[in-house]
Structures are given as C-alpha cells and as structure tokens.
Design an enzyme around this catalytic site. Structure first.
Site, mmCIF file in Angstrom:
data_model
loop_
_atom_site.group_PDB
_atom_site.id
_atom_site.type_symbol
_atom_site.label_atom_id
_atom_site.label_comp_id
_atom_site.label_asym_id
_atom_site.label_seq_id
_atom_site.Cartn_x
_atom_site.Cartn_y
_atom_site.Cartn_z
ATOM 1 N N ARG A 1 0.766 -1.485 -0.080
ATOM 2 C CA ARG A 1 -0.240 0.101 0.062
ATOM 3 C C ARG A 1 0.977 1.582 -0.157
ATOM 4 O O ARG A 1 1.799 1.478 0.977
ATOM 5 C CB ARG A 1 -0.465 0.014 1.135
ATOM 6 C CG ARG A 1 -1.939 1.674 1.471
ATOM 7 C CD ARG A 1 -2.270 1.383 2.348
ATOM 8 N NE ARG A 1 -2.190 0.514 3.834
ATOM 9 C CZ ARG A 1 -0.951 1.135 4.496
ATOM 10 N NH1 ARG A 1 -1.276 2.619 4.492
ATOM 11 N NH2 ARG A 1 -1.130 0.850 5.777
ATOM 12 N N HIS B 1 -3.819 4.139 5.231
ATOM 13 C CA HIS B 1 -4.677 3.094 5.207
ATOM 14 C C HIS B 1 -5.766 4.033 4.861
ATOM 15 O O HIS B 1 -6.544 3.127 4.230
ATOM 16 C CB HIS B 1 -5.105 2.669 7.064
ATOM 17 C CG HIS B 1 -6.039 2.119 7.014
ATOM 18 N ND1 HIS B 1 -5.590 0.389 6.478
ATOM 19 C CD2 HIS B 1 -7.382 2.286 7.512
ATOM 20 C CE1 HIS B 1 -7.285 0.282 6.367
ATOM 21 N NE2 HIS B 1 -7.713 0.849 7.521
ATOM 22 N N TYR C 1 4.357 5.794 11.301
ATOM 23 C CA TYR C 1 4.721 4.682 11.896
ATOM 24 C C TYR C 1 5.312 3.476 10.220
ATOM 25 O O TYR C 1 5.976 2.177 10.815
ATOM 26 C CB TYR C 1 3.433 3.530 11.754
ATOM 27 C CG TYR C 1 2.592 3.687 10.510
ATOM 28 C CD1 TYR C 1 2.946 2.448 9.667
ATOM 29 C CD2 TYR C 1 1.287 4.083 10.298
ATOM 30 C CE1 TYR C 1 1.709 2.431 8.560
ATOM 31 C CE2 TYR C 1 0.306 4.094 9.402
ATOM 32 C CZ TYR C 1 0.744 3.392 8.987
ATOM 33 O OH TYR C 1 -0.368 2.965 7.748
#
Length: 353
Positions: free
Chosen positions: A253, A257, A266
């Site tokens: 990805r 998200h 992160y």
C-alpha cells in the site's frame, strides 16, 4: 510426527520481474488482453489519485486508496467471468471498475449517496466496512450458487490485517468442508493500518493457512498483473471443480490506510522507496514496451483519456441530487415488507397503520 513451519517451502509465483522482463515462456496471453489489463490499471490509478485530491479538498468523504495494489486487483478481476460474483472490502476500487462499475457510482459512494451502493451494473456486492464480514457473505453466495447448480464462482477480497478476524477462519473452514466454488484473495500489502505483517501473524505466509482448512493455497507476486491473471484463471477452474482456493497477493500500500491515516508515523521512507521500485504500473508499462506493443505516446494518450473520464464522472456525481430519506427504504428489499412500511411511515412523521 511434529509439524513445523520449517517444513514448508512456498515459492512465490511471478511472470514479470521489476524491469518488465518476462520470466516464463508458457504465458500465451494475447497482446490485446495485456493492453486491456494495463488500461484497467491506469484507470484505477488515475481515479485513485484524483479521489485523494478531492478528499483533501473536502469534496468527498473518507477514502481508502489502492495505489500500489492495481495489479493484484485488476489481474484477478480480469480473470473472472460475467456470472462470477465479487465481494469487496473498502479498497477494491480497481476490482469494481474492472467489473464494469461506473466511476460516478464510486464517487457517489464516497459522497455518502445511497445510489453509490445500488450496484446493479455488475455482479459486485456493496462495499463491506466490517473487517472480514465479506468473506462470510461470499461463502453464503458460493453455497447458494452450488445449491442452485449455477456456473459461477464467488471471489472475496481482504487485506492481511483481516486474516486476524474470526470471520476469515470461519469462512475458510466452511468453504473447505462444503467444497464451495469460491476464491479467497488476501492482498498482503504489508500493513494493517499501523501494524506490520510480521506482527499480524506468526506464519511465514498467509498462503499456508489454506492447509489447515483443506483448501488450496498459493502465493503470488501481487505487483505482477500477468502472474495474478494467470493464477486467478487456474484458481477459478479449481473452485468450479469444488476445490476452494486461497490466494496471497504480496503487494504494498503506497499511500495511507485511509485519508484519516498518516503512514509517516509508523512507516520508514526506506521501505516505501524499496517498494516504489516494484510499482505495478511501471513494471507492466516496461513489459509492454519491451514486447513492442506500447510506447510513450500511447501511454500519455491513455493517461489523458482516463483523466478526462474521471473528470466527467465526478461532474456527473456532483450534479446528482442528494439522497432522500425515502431512498433508504426503497433500496433494502425488492418488495417492502409490512414492517419496513411501518418504519418508513414513522420516520416520515406519519401514523402507524
């Protein structure tokens, strides 16, 4: 005898490397199909990039981008037949477009318009927000198809994070026991929001989970559209023969998200850089050019055409009248039940009959 992970050797299927070079000679896909798949990938990418911009402008609601996962979605969807059913999560924009969903419908969905979920143009179920629930729905659809003797396969999509949900395991177990015509696709994009794959499961792969449920499993390079298409064709054949399949599509990805997420908190830049070298569109474009059936001029024309199509679709969605309260009740059953009629009357301020 003890069963240990070290006994398993699962090789990842790949047909095209990162430089666009063909790795196998047994792939006899017509050039028209290769171009059609690449066109589908470009369409999904252009839509995705525009949707991200529109959300940042406040013109659509929360959006889950698919950039980087185009090959996994387009390759698998392109292999399905007209009668096959798709059970998506919130990220399968590419799949929906490949199956014939109008772009304006997808924009309407992001705007909260009920018409965006009234998917009558293609065999695509409404977007499922509950993580993993679509796997159970797909099992129900496959069981019904088997019972009625239909020549169709149910295809369910999920992310790697969804494999931690109980619905995932229940669905695979049921499919294995009843030998249903179903293909489960896990897009392993390395991150379940902020949780990395290695903390999502102790298994070396997701594909190996198929063994516990008595179904077939396979691991595929999810950034290789040819590998996805070829594998999916074989998976559908197996599913129709009563052998359910679990496909792990290894991909990445590239974006957040959802638009409510910030991956910089992160995820390391080095990881993103490494995966950008495996971009599915770049890989397929190189392959087409090396095959002598594509060039930069055709590529620019395609991107321009898709950009124009996305603009027209958004303008059409934007000009659509907002949903009304009555629409909520008109899109549940083909014929309203008495209970639903009573609820509608009360909601609209009337008296109970």
């Amino acid at each position: 005898m003890w069963i240990e992970q070290e006994q398993l050797e699962i090789e990842m299927i790949k047909y095209i490397d990162e430089d666009g070079k063909a790795l196998h000679t047994d792939s006899s896909i017509e050039k028209e199909k290769l171009i059609e798949m690449y066109t589908g990938m470009v369409k999904a990418r252009v839509f995705d990039v525009r949707a991200m911009k529109l959300q940042r402008q406040g013109r659509i609601g929360t959006y889950a981008p698919l950039q980087g996962q185009e090959a996994a979605q387009i390759g698998s969807a392109f292999a399905t037949g007209e009668k096959d059913w798709i059970y998506p999560s919130y990220r399968e924009i590419g799949v929906s477009l490949m199956k014939g969903m109008p772009m304006e419908k997808l924009f309407l969905y992001t705007m909260g318009h009920l018409e965006g979920l009234a998917q009558k143009e293609a065999n695509v179920f409404p977007v499922q927000i509950i993580i993993g629930a679509q796997y159970l729905h797909a099992v129900g659809g496959a069981w019904a198809s088997q019972y009625k003797g239909e020549d169709s396969v149910s295809v369910a999509y999920i992310g790697d994070g969804g494999t931690s949900e109980g619905d995932f395991h229940e669905a695979l177990n049921f499919a294995g026991v009843y030998k249903l015509p179903i293909v489960f696709i896990v897009q392993n994009n390395q991150w379940a929001i902020s949780v990395p794959f290695e903390k999502q499961t102790a298994s070396k792969t997701i594909a190996q989970k198929a063994l516990a449920y008595g179904i077939s499993g396979v691991k595929v390079d999810g950034n290789d559209v040819v590998a996805m298409y070829t594998t999916m064709k074989k998976a559908i054949e197996k599913a129709k023969a009563g052998k359910p399949v679990l496909i792990e599509a290894v991909t990445f990805r590239q974006g957040p998200h959802t638009t409510a997420d910030d991956p910089t908190k992160y995820r390391l830049t080095d990881e993103e850089t490494q995966w950008s070298k495996k971009d599915p569109l770049v890989r397929m474009k190189k392959h087409l050019i090396q095959s002598g059936i594509w060039n930069e001029e055709k590529d620019k024309k395609l991107f321009d055409e898709m950009d124009s199509s996305v603009t027209q679709a958004f303008e059409k969605a934007q000009s659509t009248e907002p949903s009304q309260l009555k629409d909520v009740f008109e899109n549940i059953y083909q014929e309203k039940t008495r209970q639903l009629e009573e609820q509608q009357l009360q909601a609209e301020g009337g008296n109970r009959p």
